[in-house]
Design a protein around this motif. Sequence first.
Motif: not given
Length: 119
Positions: A96-113
């Motif tokens: 669960x933590x890993x999947x949430x981290x994956x979502x958080x990382x994707x959101x951060x990348x989307x914001x940076x893009x």
Amino acid sequence: MDGQKTGIDITLEVVCGKWKGLILWKLLHENHMRFNELRRAIDGNISSRILARELKKLVDDGLVARIDYETVPPRVEYQVTPYGKTTASFLTNMNNWGMEHKRQSATKREMADLINREK
């Protein structure tokens, strides 16, 4: 800590690493699996040699049982032992933590893009 291992140290040695957690995770969600079934089910390119080594360690630690049906052709299956099932709660939390981290990382990348596109 005066050289004594903590529970976390011991847990990481026994069930973590690149493959052991994945092996346990797959076996926790299946009643039993044959060697090649397990190898195919694990995401990534685990070699037969590495899988055999990691399964042996898990068997030695009492987390996985190796069932040899002593047939011709040979038939061997692996399943999680009752003791191995005690890992389910923290492996679920890790998943669960890993999947949430994956979502958080994707959101951060989307914001940076988005920010980079606006420049």
